[in-house]
Design an enzyme around this catalytic site. Structure first.
Site, mmCIF file in Angstrom:
data_model
loop_
_atom_site.group_PDB
_atom_site.id
_atom_site.type_symbol
_atom_site.label_atom_id
_atom_site.label_comp_id
_atom_site.label_asym_id
_atom_site.label_seq_id
_atom_site.Cartn_x
_atom_site.Cartn_y
_atom_site.Cartn_z
ATOM 1 C CE LYS A 115 -1.750 1.598 4.081
ATOM 2 N NZ LYS A 115 -1.452 3.017 4.384
ATOM 3 C CG ASN A 116 2.174 2.776 3.603
ATOM 4 O OD1 ASN A 116 1.013 3.089 3.317
ATOM 5 N ND2 ASN A 116 2.574 2.580 4.841
ATOM 6 C CB CYS B 115 -4.546 10.956 11.619
ATOM 7 S SG CYS B 115 -3.090 10.492 12.527
ATOM 8 N NE ARG C 53 0.636 10.280 10.396
ATOM 9 C CZ ARG C 53 0.138 9.439 9.508
ATOM 10 N NH1 ARG C 53 -1.146 9.158 9.511
ATOM 11 N NH2 ARG C 53 0.912 8.885 8.610
ATOM 12 C CG ASP D 145 3.229 1.825 9.365
ATOM 13 O OD1 ASP D 145 2.855 2.735 10.114
ATOM 14 O OD2 ASP D 145 3.496 2.007 8.154
ATOM 15 N NE ARG E 14 -7.173 4.813 5.619
ATOM 16 C CZ ARG E 14 -6.909 6.057 5.998
ATOM 17 N NH1 ARG E 14 -7.555 6.562 7.020
ATOM 18 N NH2 ARG E 14 -6.022 6.779 5.364
HETATM 19 N N1 EPU Z 1 7.327 14.425 10.602
HETATM 20 C C1 EPU Z 1 7.490 15.744 10.959
HETATM 21 N N2 EPU Z 1 7.388 16.704 9.990
HETATM 22 C C2 EPU Z 1 7.104 16.394 8.697
HETATM 23 C C3 EPU Z 1 6.961 15.052 8.339
HETATM 24 C C4 EPU Z 1 7.068 14.071 9.316
HETATM 25 O O1 EPU Z 1 7.725 16.068 12.119
HETATM 26 O O2 EPU Z 1 7.036 17.314 7.869
HETATM 27 C C5 EPU Z 1 7.497 13.381 11.626
HETATM 28 C C6 EPU Z 1 6.218 12.589 11.886
HETATM 29 O O3 EPU Z 1 5.396 13.243 12.810
HETATM 30 C C7 EPU Z 1 6.793 11.284 12.373
HETATM 31 C C8 EPU Z 1 8.082 11.119 11.576
HETATM 32 O O4 EPU Z 1 8.404 12.420 11.121
HETATM 33 O O5 EPU Z 1 7.126 11.366 13.727
HETATM 34 C C9 EPU Z 1 7.999 10.187 10.393
HETATM 35 O O6 EPU Z 1 6.903 10.542 9.557
HETATM 36 P P1 EPU Z 1 6.888 10.236 7.994
HETATM 37 O O7 EPU Z 1 6.825 11.534 7.262
HETATM 38 O O8 EPU Z 1 8.002 9.310 7.687
HETATM 39 O O9 EPU Z 1 5.497 9.469 7.801
HETATM 40 P P2 EPU Z 1 4.504 9.570 6.579
HETATM 41 O O10 EPU Z 1 5.259 9.628 5.310
HETATM 42 O O11 EPU Z 1 3.459 10.595 6.844
HETATM 43 C C10 EPU Z 1 4.417 6.994 6.178
HETATM 44 C C11 EPU Z 1 3.384 5.926 6.128
HETATM 45 C C12 EPU Z 1 2.839 5.647 7.498
HETATM 46 C C13 EPU Z 1 4.000 5.285 8.417
HETATM 47 C C14 EPU Z 1 5.085 6.367 8.378
HETATM 48 C C15 EPU Z 1 6.329 6.031 9.175
HETATM 49 C C16 EPU Z 1 2.338 6.139 3.957
HETATM 50 C C17 EPU Z 1 1.129 6.412 3.182
HETATM 51 N N3 EPU Z 1 2.289 6.327 5.262
HETATM 52 O O12 EPU Z 1 3.785 8.156 6.677
HETATM 53 O O13 EPU Z 1 1.984 4.519 7.340
HETATM 54 O O14 EPU Z 1 3.520 5.130 9.733
HETATM 55 O O15 EPU Z 1 5.488 6.597 7.018
HETATM 56 O O16 EPU Z 1 6.934 4.898 8.673
HETATM 57 O O17 EPU Z 1 3.348 5.738 3.400
HETATM 58 C C18 EPU Z 1 0.197 3.080 7.860
HETATM 59 O O18 EPU Z 1 0.373 2.466 6.798
HETATM 60 O O19 EPU Z 1 -0.497 2.596 8.808
HETATM 61 C C19 EPU Z 1 0.818 4.372 8.047
HETATM 62 C C20 EPU Z 1 0.324 5.286 8.853
#
Ligand code: EPU
Length: 427
Positions: free
Chosen positions: A24-25, A119, A124, A308, A399
């Site tokens: 998915k991701n 969320c 986030r 995750d 999802r």
């Molecule tokens: N963060 C910040 N600022 C930003 C971006 C991120 O502080 O601008 C922080 C977040 O709050 C978090 C950390 O950085 O503490 C990592 O966040 P990241 O940006 O890596 O997460 P994401 O890209 O929003 C993806 C996955 C999530 C998964 C995270 C971490 C997708 C669609 N989502 O989210 O997946 O938990 O990486 O590995 O790829 C799930 O599938 O259940 C899911 C939530």
């Protein structure tokens, strides 16, 4: 959409094999990346999930035509960008859709994307996405709950991420792929889903060096071609099933697994005392008749133990006698499974992002999933105990897990749902 609950009756070992779907991701950013080319792209291994439908709805608004050309094969075509905005109604359904900003910007020069909002487990933020784009020469203004981004020329320069972010790295890569600038991203994420996006873009003719390292160099190209691509297997789904095998003290095989993506999970399962045997794209977990041991876990960005899988691991540890400590500093509020596991007899004390788990037998109860991975923790917990565990909130499970009841039944699990699971229509 509210769906009827999932009924889970456990307490007996599972066996056989289960096949993991495409990730998915990984699929979501690859689907978004097709916005960068005016040619047709065919993707294989795309899971039929509600999150995929959500991103396709958003992309239809932007000008993408899509056709399912096989059970998990999707043809995408964006001859023109018709709209450069991603409205709240669409973005608020799924935070991951915020990365359309980089893609729309690359193709159309401007983008208006609604702030994603919170969320079920915390705010986030997207500050790193915005800082990266600004550092590379994009004007980004916040206005009425929207980010309005505008580029006057090709993206150029360097940005050092202040923390490892998968989505932030995706967004910057997408924004910088087209044009004639050179962009360096430092402290970039080395997550499998970032490597996958880069490999996909390079397959279409992009010039991105450094995948899998913390320094990425993106040399803009004039245009991308079309093509065909297969999405990697879902390491989180694979990990969920591997943890299920241990929790139910079973032995079964999980097929279509990239074990190189699951080192941290395999290591922890072995530390717990399960046998893990790898054979090419298959992995067999054997936890029958074993005295499993409690462990301590702290989530980290890839290649560390994934956030995750934290709720699912917590459910497993709740079944193992002794004290385990689970910490999730990546998402400190990712704890909606705890109250539900309490209903099932688990002893978990929470302090900040730390769970102290005193393991023992769980018992069935009516429970509710408030998000995707909490839902996964609950079906794992439910399959460890006799009696009917009724899991509400099935829309969250849909999802991330395709045809879940049917596939778990293939392992001999007693899992039923009164109505068909949500599957995007074959349109
Ligand atoms: N963060 C910040 N600022 C930003 C971006 C991120 O502080 O601008 C922080 C977040 O709050 C978090 C950390 O950085 O503490 C990592 O966040 P990241 O940006 O890596 O997460 P994401 O890209 O929003 C993806 C996955 C999530 C998964 C995270 C971490 C997708 C669609 N989502 O989210 O997946 O938990 O990486 O590995 O790829 C799930 O599938 O259940 C899911 C939530």
């Amino acid at each position: 959409m509210h769906l009827t609950p999932l009924h889970v009756q456990g307490g007996r070992p599972l066996s056989g094999q289960i096949t993991v779907q495409g990730s998915k991701n990984a699929a979501l950013p690859v689907i978004v990346a097709t916005l960068l080319t005016r040619e047709k792209v065919t993707l294989h291994g795309v899971p039929r999930l509600s999150d995929v439908r959500t991103i396709l709805d958003l992309m239809a608004h932007l000008g993408t035509q899509h056709t399912w050309v096989g059970e998990n094969s999707l043809e995408l075509h964006t001859p023109e960008i018709l709209n450069t905005d991603a409205p709240y109604a669409l973005v608020s359904k799924m935070r991951a859709s915020f990365i359309v900003m980089g893609a729309i910007l690359a193709r159309a020069g401007r983008a208006t994307v609604s702030m994603p909002g919170g969320c079920a487990w915390g705010p986030r933020p997207v500050d790193q996405h915005v800082k990266a784009l600004r550092a590379l020469g994009v004007d980004v203004h916040e206005d009425n709950g929207n980010f309005d981004a505008h580029r006057t020329g090709s993206l150029n320069g360097q940005f050092i991420f202040e923390l490892l972010t998968v989505g932030g790295t995706h967004n910057a890569i997408l924004a910088a792929t087209l044009g004639d600038g050179v962009v360096t991203l430092e402290n970039a994420s080395i997550d499998t889903d970032v490597v996958e996006l880069i490999e996909f873009l390079n397959h279409l003719g992009a010039d991105i060096q450094g995948a899998g390292t913390h320094t990425l160099t993106i040399r803009g190209v004039a245009a991308l071609r079309g093509g065909e691509y297969r999405v990697i297997p879902d390491r989180i789904e694979a990990g969920t099933f591997m943890l299920l095998a241990a929790a139910t003290r079973s032995r079964f095989t999980v097929d279509n697994v990239r074990t190189d993506h699951l080192r941290a999970v395999i290591g922890k399962l072995q530390e717990i005392g399960a046998d893990v045997t790898e054979d090419g794209l298959s992995v067999t977990v054997d936890a029958r008749d074993r005295d499993l041991k409690p462990v301590n876990i702290t989530t980290q960005s890839y290649p560390g133990f994934p956030t995750d899988l934290q709720p699912q691991m917590s459910a497993l540890l709740a079944t193992i006698p002794g004290t385990s400590v689970v910490q999730d500093p990546v998402y400190p509020d990712r704890l909606t499974h705890v109250a539900e596991l309490h209903r099932m007899g688990a002893t978990i004390t929470v302090s900040g992002y730390t769970q102290i788990i005193q393991g023992g037998a769980l018992r069935s109860a009516p429970v509710k999933a408030a998000d995707l991975r909490a839902g996964a923790a609950l079906f794992i917990a439910g399959l460890t105990c006799e009696g009917d565990t009724v899991i509400d909130g099935v829309q969250y499970l849909n999802r991330g897990y395709e045809r879940l009841a049917e596939r778990l039944q293939g392992l001999g699990a007693n899992v039923t749902q009164n109505e068909p699971e949500l599957v995007p229509a074959a349109d």
